[in-house]
Scaffold this active site. Structure first.
Site, short mmCIF file in Angstrom:
data_model
loop_
_atom_site.label_atom_id
_atom_site.label_comp_id
_atom_site.label_asym_id
_atom_site.label_seq_id
_atom_site.Cartn_x
_atom_site.Cartn_y
_atom_site.Cartn_z
N CYS A 45 -19.35 14.34 47.23
CA CYS A 45 -18.20 14.19 46.35
C CYS A 45 -18.32 12.86 45.62
CB CYS A 45 -16.91 14.24 47.16
SG CYS A 45 -15.42 13.94 46.19
N CYS A 48 -15.25 10.41 46.81
CA CYS A 48 -15.13 9.80 48.14
C CYS A 48 -16.43 9.73 48.93
CB CYS A 48 -14.06 10.52 48.97
SG CYS A 48 -14.56 12.16 49.55
N CYS A 117 -19.17 27.33 41.98
CA CYS A 117 -19.46 26.84 40.63
C CYS A 117 -18.82 25.45 40.52
CB CYS A 117 -18.87 27.82 39.63
SG CYS A 117 -19.34 27.54 37.94
#
Length: 128
Positions: A45, A48, A117
């Site tokens: 991510c 984070c 996706c």
């Protein structure tokens, strides 16, 4: 993880990342850094740093966004109903920071039949 305010997110994300991760926008197809990315490693991510997808689960869906058939663990992402734009879709969110990653569809390859996706702007990459 302590939740950030929207002002704090604006300070740590680029304007484009903020639009995708926090405002749930979608980057234009075929514009992302990881669409044709082939290196082996882990996608994390970009907000984070939580590990989300292994490159082994990445495939070319031809849609213009990085596509994966499964997350590293079901605990890494949360799925939420998305009825925006008069459509019914399933949104994929980072389970740690609640940032928007993309959507999941039931038209992926075996063995899962899923196509996660994901926006390139939602991802960073750690090479193996």
């Amino acid at each position: 993880m302590q939740e950030k305010s929207e002002e704090e997110w604006k300070k740590v994300l680029t304007p484009d990342q903020y639009d995708v991760l926090r405002r749930k926008k979608t980057e234009p197809p075929f514009s992302g850094e990881y669409v044709d990315h082939k290196e082996k490693g882990i996608y994390t991510c970009s907000a984070c740093g939580q590990e989300l997808f292994d490159s082994e689960s990445k495939f070319d869906s031809g849609t213009g966004w990085p596509s994966f058939n499964a997350p590293l663990s079901e605990k890494k992402v949360s799925l939420e109903e998305d009825t925006s734009y008069m459509m019914r879709r399933t949104e994929v969110v980072c389970s740690r920071c609640k940032s928007h990653l993309g959507h999941v569809f039931d038209d992926g390859p075996p063995p899962t039949g899923k196509r996660y996706c994901i926006n390139s702007l939602s991802l960073d990459f750690k090479k193996k």
